[in-house]
Structures are given as C-alpha cells and as structure tokens.
Enzyme design. Structure first.
Site, PDB file in Angstrom:
ATOM      1  N   THR A   1       0.825  -1.214   0.000  1.00  0.00           N
ATOM      2  CA  THR A   1       0.000   0.000   0.000  1.00  0.00           C
ATOM      3  C   THR A   1       0.861   1.267   0.000  1.00  0.00           C
ATOM      4  O   THR A   1       2.060   1.213   0.210  1.00  0.00           O
ATOM      5  CB  THR A   1      -0.917   0.018   1.241  1.00  0.00           C
TER       6      THR A   1
ATOM      7  N   SER B   1       1.417   8.577   4.892  1.00  0.00           N
ATOM      8  CA  SER B   1       0.745   8.519   3.607  1.00  0.00           C
ATOM      9  C   SER B   1       1.799   8.924   2.587  1.00  0.00           C
ATOM     10  O   SER B   1       2.333  10.023   2.655  1.00  0.00           O
ATOM     11  CB  SER B   1      -0.430   9.489   3.583  1.00  0.00           C
ATOM     12  N   ARG B   2       2.129   7.989   1.689  1.00  0.00           N
ATOM     13  CA  ARG B   2       3.284   8.242   0.833  1.00  0.00           C
ATOM     14  C   ARG B   2       2.972   9.154  -0.343  1.00  0.00           C
ATOM     15  O   ARG B   2       3.852   9.819  -0.852  1.00  0.00           O
ATOM     16  CB  ARG B   2       3.854   6.914   0.315  1.00  0.00           C
ATOM     17  N   VAL B   3       1.736   9.150  -0.809  1.00  0.00           N
ATOM     18  CA  VAL B   3       1.445   9.969  -1.991  1.00  0.00           C
ATOM     19  C   VAL B   3       0.378  11.028  -1.750  1.00  0.00           C
ATOM     20  O   VAL B   3       0.258  11.968  -2.512  1.00  0.00           O
ATOM     21  CB  VAL B   3       1.012   9.099  -3.197  1.00  0.00           C
TER      22      VAL B   3
END
Lengths: 180, 505
Positions: free
Chosen positions: B341, B367-369
């Site tokens: 994810t 949250s990476r993006v």
C-alpha cells in the site's frame, strides 16, 4: 486418491509400448480383457491379490495359474507380477481403462456412449454409426443405454464431451428462452 | 389492480421467441466428481477447462471455480453447499471466467460475492458483467494522485492525507476503531460524487447488518454497494469477495467516475485463501499461507488507480483493513500489505483506552502519496501540526521523569496536549474541509493555549457553531478557494479573537 489416474496412465503406457514393440497388441488386449472379465465376475479376485497377509509367492502362483489355464501371453503374467511387487494391483481397473484408450486411439477408434429413450433398431444404429463415425473421423466403439427421462432424441458422451440433442434438453432450453 | 393482458400480443411475442429458438442441441464438456469435501471438489475430465473458469453442477444448481489444473483432474472450489455433491456427479464447463454484475443498478444494494442480492429488495437491475479478476491498469494509463479524498476525520485529512486513487492501509488490533474510520470515510463522501463499495469479508452477519443500518441512517446507502461474505459462508466466497467488489468498483473507474472501496478485512481473506490452498494441497509456506498470498493481495490492490485524462480521469481508492494481534505488525500478512500500500493508518489499543479516538498513532502512520493531493489550506495548517506533535511526543518522554522543565518546554507540552485533544473526534461525525481547517487553525496558532484542557471540546463545538452562523463567509471562502490568503488570514484572526473573548467571559 487423485493420483491413481496418473499412476494408471504410466503403467498403461508402458504396457502398451511394450506390446507395440513386440507386436503383441491384440494378444495383450485379449489377456487384459479376460483378467477384467474375471475381476468383474469375482469382486474378491483383486482384493485377494492385494492383501499383504497372503504371501506374495502364493498370489503370484494364482496369477500364473490363471495365465496358464487360459493360455494367455506370458507378458500378462509378468505385468501383473510387477503390479503386485509395486503394490499397484488395486489400480488394475484404471490401468485397464487407460490401456483401452490407448488401444482405441491406435486403431482409430473412439468410445462413444449413446443414450436413447428406447432401444435402437438396427437401421437406426447403422445410421448413427455412419453419421457420427464420419463426424468424429474414427471407428466408433458404441455403448448403448436407455433413459426414458430424456423423452426422445439422443444424448451422446464421447471423450469428455456431452452432445445433448434430447427432447428433455430442448424443452429446458425452450423454457429458458420463454422465461428470459 | 388488474393487469389487462392482450392475448394476441403475448402469443405474438412467444411466437417470435419460438422462431428465434434455433438451438436444437447442447454441446458441453462434462466431467465427473472424483472427491468432494470442505468446499473443494476434484473433477475428472474437463480437459479444456481454463484456470479461473466457472463450472456448473447441474444436479445441485451450484457453480464452482477452477483453481488447480492437474495432470488428470481439476481442483474446483464450490460457491455453495457441498453436502449434496456426490462422487460421480456431472460437472459442466461454462466457458466463462467468473464474473459479477456491475453498474448503477447495484448502488444501494447488499449483494453476495456473486452479485446476487441478499437484502430482500428483489432482483439486481444490471445487464453488464465484469470478470472478477483482471490485470491492473499499466503505467501509461495512470497519472499521479492529485485530488484529495476527504475522510472527514481531522487527524487523517491533516496528517495522513489520502488522495483519490491511493491505497491506504488501516491497521490495528481488534476493537481499535478500524471499521469506524472506514464507515466515517464513506459517510463523508455524501454529495462528493464518489461511489463507495464496502466489502465485508468473514465478518459476523450481525455486524454487517449493523453497518448497513448505520449507512442507511446517514443516507450513505444512496451511493454505496455492500458486498457481504459473512463468517458463515464457505471459504471460496470469502476469497472472491474482494475481487468481486473491485470489479463492481472498476465499472465506475472505467466510466470516468470516482470510487472508494473498503476491504474489511484482508486478514480474514488471507485466512480463507489459506484454508482453500491447504485443501487444494498446495504447499504451505510461512504461517501455512500459500506461496502466492502476496500476489493475491498485490494484484488486488494494484487495481486501485488514478486514470490518466485520456482514459477519463476516473479513480479507484482502496482502503484495505488488516487486523493485528497484540499490536504486532511484523507478522506475515501485515508486512505484506504494508509493503503493497501507499501508506498506513496505524491504530493503537493504548490510545483508544486513553480516550484518544480515533486512536491513530501519528508517529507510525504515513501517507506516501496523499501529500500531493492535499489542498493548500490544509497544508498551511497541517505542516505546523505535524511538527508540533512530533516535538510534543519527544518532550512527553522527558516530562514523565518529573524533572524540572523550563518555560518553553512546558509551553510546548501544553500546546501538544491541546493539539491531541483537538484531534479527537466522535464517531459518525465527519467534518467538512473548511471546518477541519478552522479547528486546526486555532490549535496550531496558539489560540487554545490559554483555554483550560477540560474546556477544549466545548470551545471546539462553540467555535464551529459560531463559524456556521456568524462567520459563514470564512467557511465558504475556504471551500471555494481551498487556500488561506493573507487577507483571509487576517479575517480569521479577527474572528477567533472576537469569539474567544466572548467564550472566556
């Protein structure tokens, strides 16, 4: 036991290759037919051959006796000995049916099961063999059975396929069509 | 009311149907059941069967799916009761890959993983079908995540922002509020043009009924599909449930719309797949899961995407849920899904019982993006929030030793406590973007520092209602422009001071 078919195929292939190389196909087939007939008549035969309580020599002696009495090809006895030693004699029926498939393919024959609502007349049978023989491009080994539930028409099983041209099926399709 | 039937009309219809009825025979590949048990059947024959193909058991009127293709037999999982299936029964190939009905007709419905309704509201109106499995869209068809998906939860929208097309894992022990976050996110999509799909995998039927009722209560069923595979269903149905739900959501993605799908939860999905795999005699690996358990989840989650404008610009956001045991995220399935994810929301039991709800561990959640998709107004307030909270956590550790603290440290601790307090939020109370921004604004700008801790909640509520009545133009401007301009900043400061002086009186 899912792997019994895999095992049966290996033995059947070996036996068939052997009989082809030694031009013994018909002899071996006749021999296997006879052993199959014996097992069909006497359900205890295979069981007796597979129980470990009875010494292997005694079981082998029985096989030898059968082969001698019906003057079968000695290869039949050798083959059954191998099955005994490898403890695979209980798969004889599967091996036999696999052998038949190979035998039929070799002779361009195909096993076909025909289900009808009533017994076929000779002329109907000939017509069926003619039409389906040319359709399948093989000689047909016919097995007939009667099932009144199909009302009329024919149902044909061959090589994992079912052709259903029965009245019962047509009525079912018609019902689906009308209720759609 | 009596219905008038025109006999001529009926018979003409039947006649035309009969004329079109040209099929006079039926040709099908058939096999025979070798053995059956625990929802798995082994079939002899079916030489031309495809992997994933639907097979039909005419006698029992149930379907199955081909999973194993072996030398002499095929392994099939049954989508129904296996107790009536006998050795030697006929099985037919259908030539179709397992598929489910899709489209707008499913919205508002509760269906099983085969797309059949289980809510007693009659047939599902749909004439379109999609295969439950498909290859995820490739690189060319995608574009980076750029629009936010507001969950309506302050802590998430501020610090762990989710973008449309993102896959954000919700992970935590049992009873930490994982489902609650997902449900709030669904409720918050009202009027935002996002179709939601909630896939319940292996949950109690009473829980599912409760969730449906809650969604109905908040009017969320108007844009939601619930795919339910309860704990009483056989493992194969649990296994296909997320893929089926994804196929339903993909229909909206393909038509240029936005969809949100929640897999609740993938731990049970993995367990169902493990059960099936062991029964199919596939070799077990770590924790007895099959070797392709990673692939089972990665191919599912890869199907979430943001389409390029050429493909219509639709999006499919996925919120998978994973349940951990005693907070351990290093076991097999959690590590797998974490790595697949684009970030995770990590919930903790300790925080939950301290009254910090949602019990999000801000330090471990990322949250990476989603940051790219965050609106400017939120970025303006959230940047400081993260920093302040990180410092607070560091100081908190020292403060526990009871050492004497200097003034600046005490101030920082006080600020941190207030920020934690303000991030608390009740269940089923999602907020609009402007409301979130305004609440966080007062926190990070120090307006709460002189409010007693026990009055923070009260302050927040009063501030929100004041905004809605007296300062509505501020909310409207944030919603419209999505940023806090210098001019607006001055307006907000004035409004807060005005309100605060009234509040403290």
């Amino acid at each position: 036991m899912d792997d019994k078919f895999v095992i049966a195929e290996k033995y059947a292939e070996a036996l068939f290759e052997y009989s082809k190389e030694h031009s013994l196909i018909e002899d071996i087939k006749a021999g296997l037919d006879l052993i199959k007939a014996i097992t069909d008549l006497n359900s205890g035969f295979l069981y007796w051959l597979s129980v470990p309580v009875i010494p292997e020599s005694e079981r082998k002696a029985l096989i030898q006796e059968v082969v001698d009495r019906f003057s079968l090809n000695p290869a039949i006895a050798w083959f059954l000995f191998i099955l005994l030693e490898k403890k695979r004699i209980r798969f004889f029926e599967e091996i036999y049916s696999k052998f038949l498939v190979l035998y039929n393919t070799y002779h361009h024959r195909i096993d076909v099961e025909l289900i009808t609502a009533r017994p076929l007349s000779d002329s109907e049978r000939q017509l069926f063999l003619h039409i389906w023989g040319s359709y399948l491009g093989r000689w047909i080994e016919l097995k007939e059975s009667i099932d009144e539930n199909i009302i009329g028409g024919i149902k044909v099983y061959y090589k994992g396929w079912l052709y259903d041209g029965s009245i019962a099926k047509r009525l079912e399709l018609l019902r689906e069509e009308l209720t759609r | 009311m009596t219905i008038k039937i025109n006999p001529e009309e009926i018979s003409s219809v039947i006649k035309s149907r009969l004329e079109s009825f040209s099929q006079t025979y039926d040709l099908a590949q058939v096999g025979r059941v070798l053995e059956v048990g625990d929802g798995i059947a082994r079939i002899y024959g079916l030489e031309d069967a495809m992997s994933g193909e639907l097979v039909y058991f005419p006698k029992q009127d149930i379907y199955g799916m081909v999973l194993n293709l072996e030398e002499e037999s095929v392994g099939v999982c049954l989508f129904g009761d296996d107790s009536d299936v006998l050795e030697g029964d006929e099985v037919r190939c259908t030539g179709r890959i397992a598929e489910v009905p899709v489209g707008d007709g499913l919205i508002g419905r509760v269906v099983n993983p085969l797309g059949m309704p289980i809510d007693g509201k009659g047939e599902v109106k749909s004439d379109r079908f999609r295969p439950i499995e498909r290859i995820a869209p490739g690189v060319i068809e995608r574009q980076p995540v750029k629009e936010p998906l507001q969950t309506g939860i302050k802590a998430i929208d501020a610090m762990i922002p989710i973008g449309r097309g993102q896959r954000e894992l919700i992970i935590g022990d049992r009873q930490t509020g994982k489902t609650a976050i997902a449900i709030d996110a669904i409720i918050n999509q009202k009027g935002k043009g996002v179709v939601c799909v909630y896939v319940a995998i292996g949950q109690k039927n009473s829980t599912i009924a409760n969730i449906v009722k809650t969604l109905e209560r908040f009017g969320a069923m108007d844009y939601t599909i619930v795919v339910a595979a309860g704990a009483s269903e056989p493992a194969p149905l649990l296994y296909i449930a997320p893929y089926a739900g994804c196929a339903m959501a993909e229909e909206f993605l393909e038509t240029g719309r936005h969809a949100l799908i929640i897999y609740d939860d993938l731990t049970k999905h993995a367990q169902a797949y493990r059960e099936m795999s062991l029964l199919l005699r596939r070799p077990p690996g770590r924790e007895a899961y099959p070797g392709d358990i990673f692939y089972a989840h990665s191919r599912l989650l890869e199907r979430a995407c943001k389409y390029s404008d050429a493909k219509g610009g639709g999006s499919l956001t996925a919120l998978p849920i994973i349940e951990t045991q005693a907070g351990d995220v290093t076991t097999y399935i959690p590590t797998n899904v974490i790595s697949i994810t684009d970030g995770q929301i990590y919930l903790e039991t300790n925080l939950f019982y301290q009254g910090i709800r949602p019990a999000i561990n801000v330090g471990l959640s990322v949250s990476r993006v989603g940051g790219n998709a965050q609106v400017k107004a939120m970025k303006q307030v959230a940047g400081r929030l993260r920093l302040d909270l990180a410092q607070y956590r560091e100081m908190e550790a020292f403060a526990q030793f009871g050492t004497e603290l200097d003034k600046a440290t005490i101030a920082q601790l006080e600020r941190g406590r207030r920020l934690v307090e303000i991030l608390k939020q009740g269940q089923y109370k999602p907020m609009s973007l402007a409301e979130e921004v305004m609440v966080l604004y007062v926190g990070v700008n120090g307006y709460l520092d002189d409010i007693p801790m026990e009055r923070i909640k009260e302050f927040e509520e009063a501030w929100l209602s004041a905004l809605k009545t007296d300062y509505k133009q501020i909310l409207d401007e944030i919603e419209a422009k999505k940023e806090i301009s210098e001019d607006l900043d001055a307006q907000i400061r004035k409004a807060v001071e005005e309100f605060k002086s009234g509040f403290l009186k």
